[in-house]
Design an enzyme around this catalytic site. Structure first.
Site, PDB file in Angstrom:
ATOM      1  N   GLY A 121      12.991   3.251  -9.197  1.00 52.38           N
ATOM      2  CA  GLY A 121      11.880   3.078  -8.465  1.00 52.38           C
ATOM      3  C   GLY A 121      10.469   4.034  -8.854  1.00 52.38           C
ATOM      4  O   GLY A 121       9.485   3.462  -8.355  1.00 52.38           O
ATOM      5  N   THR A 228       7.291   3.876 -18.965  1.00 56.40           N
ATOM      6  CA  THR A 228       7.593   5.166 -18.548  1.00 56.40           C
ATOM      7  C   THR A 228       6.397   5.985 -17.550  1.00 56.40           C
ATOM      8  O   THR A 228       6.711   7.222 -16.879  1.00 56.40           O
ATOM      9  CB  THR A 228       7.695   6.470 -19.695  1.00 56.40           C
ATOM     10  OG1 THR A 228       6.383   6.153 -20.566  1.00 56.40           O
ATOM     11  CG2 THR A 228       8.885   5.905 -20.601  1.00 56.40           C
ATOM     12  N   GLY A 265     -11.094  15.750  -5.436  1.00 57.22           N
ATOM     13  CA  GLY A 265     -11.068  14.326  -6.045  1.00 57.22           C
ATOM     14  C   GLY A 265     -11.032  13.191  -5.058  1.00 57.22           C
ATOM     15  O   GLY A 265     -10.297  13.338  -3.899  1.00 57.22           O
ATOM     16  N   GLY A 267     -10.819   9.685  -5.298  1.00 54.72           N
ATOM     17  CA  GLY A 267     -10.467   8.499  -5.616  1.00 54.72           C
ATOM     18  C   GLY A 267      -9.487   7.954  -4.542  1.00 54.72           C
ATOM     19  O   GLY A 267      -9.584   8.433  -3.303  1.00 54.72           O
ATOM     20  N   ILE A 269      -6.185   8.448  -4.059  1.00 53.85           N
ATOM     21  CA  ILE A 269      -5.139   9.194  -3.344  1.00 53.85           C
ATOM     22  C   ILE A 269      -5.895  10.153  -2.201  1.00 53.85           C
ATOM     23  O   ILE A 269      -5.566  10.334  -1.337  1.00 53.85           O
ATOM     24  CB  ILE A 269      -4.635  10.241  -4.606  1.00 53.85           C
ATOM     25  CG1 ILE A 269      -3.619   9.428  -5.553  1.00 53.85           C
ATOM     26  CG2 ILE A 269      -3.843  11.197  -3.772  1.00 53.85           C
ATOM     27  CD1 ILE A 269      -2.794  10.004  -6.512  1.00 53.85           C
ATOM     28  N   LEU A 414      -1.929   0.345 -11.314  1.00 54.95           N
ATOM     29  CA  LEU A 414      -1.491   0.142  -9.888  1.00 54.95           C
ATOM     30  C   LEU A 414       0.045  -0.538 -10.030  1.00 54.95           C
ATOM     31  O   LEU A 414       0.358  -0.901 -11.059  1.00 54.95           O
ATOM     32  CB  LEU A 414      -2.476  -1.246  -9.464  1.00 54.95           C
ATOM     33  CG  LEU A 414      -3.899  -0.738  -9.059  1.00 54.95           C
ATOM     34  CD1 LEU A 414      -4.791  -1.842  -9.115  1.00 54.95           C
ATOM     35  CD2 LEU A 414      -3.817   0.257  -7.972  1.00 54.95           C
ATOM     36  N   HIS A 543      -8.800 -21.053  13.002  1.00 52.15           N
ATOM     37  CA  HIS A 543      -9.639 -20.368  13.787  1.00 52.15           C
ATOM     38  C   HIS A 543      -9.079 -19.727  15.085  1.00 52.15           C
ATOM     39  O   HIS A 543      -7.993 -20.606  15.418  1.00 52.15           O
ATOM     40  CB  HIS A 543     -10.842 -21.272  14.250  1.00 52.15           C
ATOM     41  CG  HIS A 543     -11.777 -20.391  15.192  1.00 52.15           C
ATOM     42  ND1 HIS A 543     -12.633 -19.447  15.008  1.00 52.15           N
ATOM     43  CD2 HIS A 543     -11.841 -20.700  16.364  1.00 52.15           C
ATOM     44  CE1 HIS A 543     -13.378 -18.823  15.856  1.00 52.15           C
ATOM     45  NE2 HIS A 543     -12.961 -19.719  16.910  1.00 52.15           N
TER      46      HIS A 543
END
Ligand SMILES: Cc1cc2nc3c(=O)[nH]c(=O)nc-3n(C[C@H](O)[C@H](O)[C@H](O)COP(=O)(O)OP(=O)(O)OC[C@H]3O[C@@H](n4cnc5c(N)ncnc54)[C@H](O)[C@@H]3O)c2cc1C
Ligand SMILES: NC(=O)c1ccc[n+]([C@@H]2O[C@H](COP(=O)([O-])OP(=O)(O)OC[C@H]3O[C@@H](n4cnc5c(N)ncnc54)[C@H](O)[C@@H]3O)[C@@H](O)[C@H]2O)c1
Length: 577
Positions: A121, A228, A265, A267, A269, A414, A543
């Site tokens: 995973g 990896t 940061g 971004g 995350i 991603l 709609h």
């Protein structure tokens, strides 16, 4: 009745008896009448006439007939590798990229093994997308239940909302365990060999694996795929203790909720965790080295995101400063963050906070793969690849039978991009040339509300237009004009289309608003299929739905006169026909 069978990549033939509802198929690969037939296990069979629904099966190969098309795939999974190799495909790394490649490989009848040095995973399932989305599901609900104004507008009254930290953490952990099990089972069910150990490339088409430093088992592979992944990048000078100074790996365990946390940061995350922490009661201070928050987003969307996701919340920020040195809390002293000017390196400020989350990007995990032995030199750790994900040697030439997908090549970090690259590689191995159009790969940030995007930002599109000599136009629609969004009392949001008015080509779409992550796919699929605005602006949307935000967006695009003149809505054509 006759059916045409178009077979590709014939390697060896397996007997296969076809039975469709309207009959069965007989014959060779080019042209066949109904009855028995032989197909390659790598063949794709197209039947020219509608056979209704039926199926064929033989020796581990099943095919389904639907809408006149018969697809054949290996049912029992792993095929038989040619004698000289143990496997057709060996994948190093069982993250989402490796998993996507493995499933597609067995579907193509390729004998496949996947080597995993930790747990199946990888990042996404265990330390990324999956647990973070579980935390964001909680933060979304907490946010709504705490928003008295919003609930009052809907006529709802609730008592004080609260949460149990350990139960929230358990929800994230349980989800990761469940999805990890699903991934493992899906590979086992199809017969992918899951090998345990640290893998490396010993020589062309030879892989070693085993305990790190003791890779004692050797297998041969016609093709090797490196998948990896990556690990958190921690800039030098920042000391991570995993308790008060930590990365997303630790934060996802939600061991505590600091009163005041600095997020270094802004971004993906950083932004997603700011949503989680503020909903659970923390105050957040962003530290961002570049001149504005969310520097990777389209600037207009970034500005709006700041108005909706930052300013009304308990968040402040320092931009244009580098977190140079961070010392964990110790002996009653708080976490200390030294902020410096990125250019002069002069100290600007010292922050004292309860905790710091380091969200400064990710580094490829490619050490120890043995690539130098085959003349491949990584670039800042990333494996160099061409547009087909073929690994390039130090002279820029593709290394035969060696591919690298996912975070390890750094093209697009991603989960779905990793998996799509894996599928693209398998298509090539199966003999069908395939190049993934990365411009059509969507991305989403799962804040409340969400942000999503595909293709170019406006500055990127304008720069390209200037370089290549075409005009760029922009259209926008607001969620405030959408009935469904207003019914949900969620009118904050914008969709933005960047396009070429001369050809109707979609260059980029950016959405901030309720369910933006789901809405983007109409645009990304259009780009992937090469559809222009003219092709999709007459498509009908139910709609009232949020999808009408995009409907309005495409309809509001102004195409150049000569282009608009040839527009004919599809439904008008079909009525006329
Ligand atoms: C907090 C967070 C949230 C995220 N959220 C999203 C999201 O919502 N949507 C999204 O699309 N992306 C998201 N991402 C990014 C996403 O997780 C990655 O892009 C994705 O996991 C990359 O997949 P991969 O298969 O390339 O690598 P990985 O998932 O990192 O898997 C690589 C695997 O290879 C194994 N491995 C490494 N070296 C070896 C070796 N030598 N031998 C054997 N095994 C080895 C590792 O143990 C690992 O299991 C998120 C990331 C983070 C950190
Ligand atoms: N929803 C999603 O799809 C999702 C969610 C999380 C992560 N991801 C993936 O994970 C990857 C990593 O995410 P991320 O947010 O860590 O990286 P990022 O590259 O998106 O953002 C890192 C930010 O940190 C800043 N920075 C770097 N060093 C700094 C320093 N010393 N001081 C201050 N600021 C500094 C950078 O200017 C940048 O804005 C991304 O590439 C993303 O694709 C995706």
């Amino acid at each position: 009745m006759e059916a045409t069978l178009s077979c590709e990549n014939l390697t060896h033939t397996v007997g296969c008896v076809g039975k469709a509802r309207l009959g069965s198929v007989r014959g060779g690969c080019k042209k066949a009448a109904f009855g028995a037939y032989n197909v390659s296990w790598k063949a794709r069979i197209s039947v020219t006439r509608d056979l209704g629904v039926g199926s064929v099966s033989s020796r581990g190969v099943v095919g389904k007939v639907a809408n006149g098309e018969l697809r054949v795939r290996a049912a029992s999974g792993n095929g038989v590798a040619p004698k000289e190799f143990d496997y057709d495909v060996v994948i190093i790394g069982a993250g989402v990229g490796g998993h996507g490649a493995a499933l597609h490989a067995v579907e193509k009848g390729l004998k496949t093994a996947i080597i995993e040095g930790d747990v199946v995973g990888g990042t996404c399932v265990n330390r990324g997308c999956v647990p973070s989305k579980a935390l964001l599901a909680v933060s979304g609900r907490m946010r709504e239940l705490q928003d008295e104004h919003h609930l009052k507008a809907l006529g709802i009254q609730v008592g004080a909302a609260n949460y149990d930290r350990q139960s929230v953490a358990d929800h994230a952990n349980n989800l990761a365990t469940k999805i990890r099990g699903n991934l493992t089972n899906s590979m086992k069910a199809l017969g992918v060999d899951i090998l345990t150990g640290f893998g490396s490339v010993a020589a062309p088409q030879i892989v070693k694996y085993g305990r790190i430093g003791f890779s004692d088992k050797t297998i041969t592979a016609r093709n090797i795929i490196i998948a990896t992944g990556s690990v958190p990048f921690v800039p030098p000078g920042i000391e991570v203790d995993g308790k008060t100074v930590f990365t997303s790996d630790h934060a996802l365990k939600l061991e505590w909720i600091p009163d005041w946390i600095a997020i270094v940061g802004s971004g993906y995350i950083g932004l997603e965790f700011s949503d989680v922490y503020t909903a659970l009661g923390s105050e957040v201070t962003f530290v961002e080295a570049l001149d504005g928050l969310m520097p990777g987003f389209d600037p207009e969307i970034g500005k709006l995101a700041q108005r909706i996701l930052i300013n009304p919340r308990k968040i402040d920020y320092h931009v244009g400063v580098l977190a140079k040195k961070i010392t964990p809390a110790k002996d009653g002293k708080p976490v200390q963050i030294e902020l410096v000017d990125p250019k002069t390196k002069e100290t600007k400020d010292i922050l004292e906070v309860d905790a710091a989350l380091i969200a400064t990007g990710r580094s490829p995990f490619t050490k120890g793969l043995g690539l130098e032995k085959i003349n491949v030199i990584t670039q800042r750790g990333f494996v160099p690849v061409d547009e087909r994900m073929q690994v390039l040697d130090s002279e820029g030439k593709p290394v035969p039978h060696l591919y690298c997908i996912g975070d390890a090549n750094g093209k697009m970090m991603l989960a779905h991009a990793a998996s799509a690259q894996g599928i693209s590689v398998i298509e090539q191995i199966a003999g069908r040339d395939n190049i993934l159009n990365h411009n059509s790969v969507p991305a989403a940030c799962f804040t409340h509300p969400e942000i999503s995007m595909v293709g170019l930002t406006e500055p990127q599109a304008r720069a390209l237009g200037e370089k290549e000599g075409f005009k760029v136009s922009v259209a926008k629609t607001s969620f405030k004009a959408n009935t469904k969004a207003l019914a949900e009392n969620e009118g904050d949001g914008l969709a933005k289309l960047i396009y070429r008015p001369d050809s109707g080509e979609i260059l980029g779409v950016h959405i901030l608003g309720l369910h933006a992550a789901d809405l983007i796919h109409e645009a990304s699929n259009a780009i992937a299929m090469g559809n222009t605005i003219k092709d999709i602006k007459f498509a009908v949307h139910a709609h009232p739905t949020l999808s009408e935000v995009l409907d309005e967006l495409f309809k509001s695009a102004k195409l150049d006169e000569h282009h608009a003149a040839v527009e004919t809505p599809n439904q008008v054509k079909s009525v006329a026909a």
